[in-house]
Design an enzyme around this catalytic site. Structure first.
Site, PDB file in Angstrom:
ATOM      1  CE  LYS A 283      -4.268  -1.576   2.099  1.00 34.68           C
ATOM      2  NZ  LYS A 283      -5.160  -1.374   3.331  1.00 34.68           N
ATOM      3  CD  GLU A 372     -20.170  -5.820   7.024  1.00 34.55           C
ATOM      4  OE1 GLU A 372     -19.494  -5.020   6.670  1.00 34.55           O
ATOM      5  OE2 GLU A 372     -19.549  -6.836   6.773  1.00 34.55           O
ATOM      6  NE  ARG A 400     -21.377  -5.465   2.265  1.00 34.89           N
ATOM      7  CZ  ARG A 400     -20.624  -6.267   1.820  1.00 34.89           C
ATOM      8  NH1 ARG A 400     -19.702  -6.578   2.916  1.00 34.89           N
ATOM      9  NH2 ARG A 400     -20.664  -6.267   0.447  1.00 34.89           N
TER      10      ARG A 400
END
Length: 636
Positions: A283, A372, A400
Site C-alpha cells: 500500500k 458485519e 449488511r
C-alpha cells in the site's frame, strides 16, 4: 513551489488501445509516471490514495493482457480503482474526482463501459465475476473474467461463499488476491516468482491435466497424486485452502514485478476452469509517507506532497470534536467505569474512533474483519452472558447485518447497543457509503430504541442512555463535526421517549430529528415557528406531537434520512388518527440515490438547509394545497 512533474510516456496513453500499443519494455516507465500522476492528482483533490498506488502495476498488466472492456475486470470495494479509471479514458476527469458533477471515487457502471460492476462495499467481486462468467458461458462468449479482491475483503464471508460456488462449477474465471497485509508476504521473492511461472506455464498445465485423465481410472492413485501435489506446493505456497475449494492456485508473486505479472496473466488466460492468482503488493507504493502510514493516506483531503500534511488554513472550529471523536472518548470513559463493556467493529477501528479504546482495553476489543453479520450475532451472544456489547458500525454497513439485527438481537430483546456512524449523507463517498435508510429500516423493528443527537453533548448522553437501556438501542449520528456545543464529562440518562421544545412560535411547528435541528432553528427564527428537538425516533414522544398538532396549523418534520418510512412517517401515522389533523409537511432525503459532492451543497440540493426549509414551507403556504413540493419535500 515545486514544479509539477512531466510525463513523457504517460501523456501518450489515453485509453487501453494506446496502452496495448506499447512494448512490454515500456511498461515499467509507464507505471512510474502513472504512480506520480495519481499522487499529484489526489494531492490536489483528495480521495483514496494508498490503495491505488499499490495496484498500478496490476492495473497496467490486466489492461495490457486482457481485451477490456470485452473482457471484464471487477474491482472489489473500488478504493484501488484510480489507475483503472485513468487508463480507461478518464485521465482528464481526475480534477473533478468525488466532486459534484465529477467522476465517482468508485467503479460505476453508468460512468464507463470499463466499470463492469459498481462497487463500494466489500467482498462482492467474486460473486459478481462468477455471475458474469456463467453469463458468458451461457451465451457462448469466450470472455475473460477477472475478479480482484484484497486480503481485507477476503475476511468477508460472502467472498468464501462465492469461492465455494465457483470452485464447484468449473467455470472459466480468474480471481486475483491482492495481498498487502498478510503474514505470508515473506514468501514473495525470486523463488516464489519462478515457481509461479512454472505452475502457470503450459508444460506444467498439460502434464497436470494429462495426469488427471490417466489417474482418474484409478481413484486411489488419483487421490495419492492429488495430495502429493498439494503437499509439494504447500511447502512453498499457501494455496491449499483455495485448491480444496476447487481453484488452481498460483502464487504468491510480487505484484510490482511487471514482467512476472504479465507472463503469469498471459499463461492463466489460456487455462480453463477457476484460477486463483495470489499477488503481494505494498500500500502506498512509491510514496514514502503512504508506505510508512498507509492508514493515514487511505482517504485524504488535499495535501502537500513534500510534507504529507493536509492543506488549508486552520479554523477556529478545529478544536471542536467530531461525532466520531465524541463516541471514542465516551467509549473509553464508559469502559473505565464498567468492566462488562465490550466493543466490536467490522474492520473500522480508525473510522469509528476506536484507536485509543483498542490500545487501552485490548482484551475487550474485537475487530471481526469485514463481517458485519458475524459482528451483530457475536454481540447477541455476548449479551446473553451478562456482557454489555457495543457494535460500532457505519450506517451503510449495518444494512449488511439486518437479518441478524432482527433475528438474533431484537426478537430476543437483547441489550446490544449500536453506535451508528455516518448517518445521513456523507459527501464525496457518494451513495454507496451514505446512511440514508437507517431510520426507516430500524423503526419498523419491535423492541428497538432509536435516538438521533442534535449536538455533541447530546450524543454523549444518548450513548450513555443506550448503554444503560435494558434492550436493543441505536444512536445514529452524522459524519464530521456538530454545531460546536461543549461536551460535559458527566454522563446522564435522558428521559426515554421525551422531546424538547427549543423555541416557541406561532402557526408552524418544526419537529427536527438529529442533525437537522440547527437548520430548523435558523428557519424557525425567520418564520417565528416553534421548533422541537425530537431526540427519539422510537419511542416517539406522542404527547408532544399531539400537543404541537393541536396548537399549530402546520406541522413540519425534518430529517437527514429518506422520507419514505422515516421519522416523519412515524408522525404521519400518529396524526392520521386525529379527527382534525393539521397540514403536514415532511422534509427529508428524496426517493433517489444522492450522488457524491460537498455535503453542504448536497443538503442544499435536497432542501435541507435553512433556505430550503423556508422555501418549502412558504411554497406550501402560498399554494395552500398538496401540490408537488421541491426536491426532498413531501406533504400530507
Amino acid at each position: 513551489m515545486t514544479d509539477k512533474p512531466k510525463y513523457p510516456l504517460f501523456d501518450t496513453v489515453n485509453n487501453t488501445d494506446e496502452l496495448r500499443a506499447l512494448s512490454e519494455q515500456q511498461l515499467p516507465q509507464l507505471a512510474a509516471e502513472l504512480r506520480q500522476y495519481i499522487l499529484q492528482s489526489v494531492s490536489e483533490t483528495g480521495g483514496h490514495l494508498s490503495s491505488g498506488l499499490g495496484t498500478v502495476e496490476l492495473t497496467i498488466a490486466l489492461h495490457y493482457v486482457y481485451n477490456t472492456p470485452y473482457d471484464r475486470i471487477i474491482w472489489d470495494v473500488g478504493h484501488q480503482s484510480y489507475p483503472h479509471k485513468i487508463l480507461t479514458g478518464r485521465k482528464n476527469d481526475m480534477s473533478g474526482l468525488r466532486q459534484k458533477g465529477g467522476i465517482s471515487g468508485f467503479p460505476k457502471r453508468g460512468e464507463s463501459e470499463y466499470d463492469t460492476f459498481g462497487t463500494g462495499h466489500s467482498s462482492t467481486s467474486i460473486s459478481a465475476a462468477l455471475g458474469m462468467a456463467i453469463s458468458a458461458e451461457l451465451q457462448g462468449e469466450k470472455r475473460g473474467i477477472v475478479g480482484v479482491i484484497g486480503d481485507g475483503a477476503l475476511t468477508g464471508g460472502m467472498a468464501f461463499e462465492a469461492l465455494s460456488h465457483a470452485g464447484s462449477l468449473d467455470t472459466d474465471m480468474l480471481v486475483i488476491l491482492n495481498d498487502n497485509d498478510m503474514s505470508i508476504s515473506p514468501n514473495v521473492g525470486g523463488m516464489s516468482n519462478y515457481l509461479a511461472k512454472i505452475l502457470s506455464g503450459k508444460l506444467y498445465h498439460q502434464v497436470r491435466e494429462s495426469g488427471k485423465k490417466v489417474l482418474s481410472v484409478t481413484p486411489t492413485l488419483s487421490e495419492i497424486a492429488k495430495r502429493a501435489e498439494e503437499h509439494v506446493k504447500g511447502m512453498v505456497v499457501p494455496g491449499t485452502l483455495f485448491e480444496e475449494l476447487g481453484f488452481n492456485y498460483i502464487g504468491p508473486i510480487d505484484g510490482h514485478d511487471l514482467p512476472t505479472l504479465l507472463e503469469t496473466l498471459q499463461n492463466l488466460r489460456e487455462f480453463d476452469g477457476p484460477q486463483f492468482l495470489h499477488i503481494v503488493t505494498k500500500k502506498g507504493k512509491g510514496y514514502k509517507p503512504a508506505e510508512e502510514n498507509p492508514c493515514k493516506f487511505h482517504g485524504v483531503t488535499p495535501f502537500d506532497i513534500e510534507t504529507g500534511e493536509k492543506l488549508g488554513k486552520s479554523s477556529s472550529n478545529d478544536n471542536t470534536p467530531t461525532y466520531t471523536e465524541v463516541f471514542g472518548d465516551w467509549l473509553c470513559d464508559m469502559a473505565e467505569a464498567d468492566k462488562r463493556l465490550v466493543a466490536i467493529t467490522p474492520a473500522m477501528r480508525e473510522g469509528s474512533g476506536m484507536v485509543e479504546y483498542s490500545e487501552r482495553f485490548p482484551d475487550r476489543y474485537f475487530d471481526v474483519g469485514i463481517a458485519e453479520q458475524h459482528a451483530v450475532t457475536l454481540a447477541a451472544g455476548l449479551a446473553c452472558e451478562n456482557v454489555k456489547p457495543i457494535v460500532a458500525i457505519y450506517s451503510t454497513f449495518l444494512q449488511r447485518g439486518y437479518d441478524q439485527l432482527i433475528h438474533d438481537v431484537a426478537i430476543q430483546n437483547l441489550p446490544v447497543m449500536f453506535a451508528i456512524d455516518r448517518g445521513g449523507l456523507v459527501g464525496a463517498d457518494g451513495p454507496t457509503h451514505a446512511g440514508c435508510f437507517d431510520l426507516s429500516f430500524l423503526r419498523c423493528i419491535p423492541n428497538m430504541m432509536i435516538m438521533a443527537p442534535a449536538d455533541e453533548n447530546e450524543c454523549r448522553q444518548m450513548l450513555y442512555t443506550g448503554y444503560t437501556h435494558d434492550g436493543p438501542s441505536a444512536i445514529r449520528y452524522p459524519r464530521g463535526k456538530g454545531p460546536g456545543v461543549n461536551v460535559q464529562k458527566i454522563m446522564q440518562q435522558l428521559p426515554i421517549g421525551k422531546a424538547d421544545v427549543m423555541r416557541s412560535g406561532k402557526n408552524i411547528a418544526i419537529l427536527a430529528f438529529g442533525s437537522m435541528l440547527s437548520p430548523a432553528m435558523a428557519a424557525g427564527e425567520k418564520l417565528d415557528a416553534t421548533v422541537v428537538n425530537m431526540r427519539f425516533i422510537k419511542p416517539l414522544d406522542e404527547n408532544m406531537v399531539i400537543k404541537m398538532a393541536r396548537q399549530h396549523d402546520l406541522i413540519v418534520t425534518i430529517e437527514e434520512n429518506v422520507i419514505a418510512g422515516g421519522a416523519g412517517s412515524a408522525i404521519n401515522e400518529l396524526l392520521a388518527s386525529m379527527t382534525s389533523a393539521p397540514t403536514i409537511l415532511n422534509l427529508g432525503l428524496p426517493d433517489k440515490f444522492v450522488e457524491h459532492g460537498d455535503h453542504g451543497v448536497l443538503l442544499s440540493d435536497c432542501g435541507l438547509d435553512e433556505t430550503g426549509i423556508i422555501s418549502s414551507i412558504e411554497h406550501l403556504q402560498s399554494t395552500n394545497s398538496t401540490q408537488t413540493l421541491p426536491v426532498g419535500a413531501n406533504s400530507k
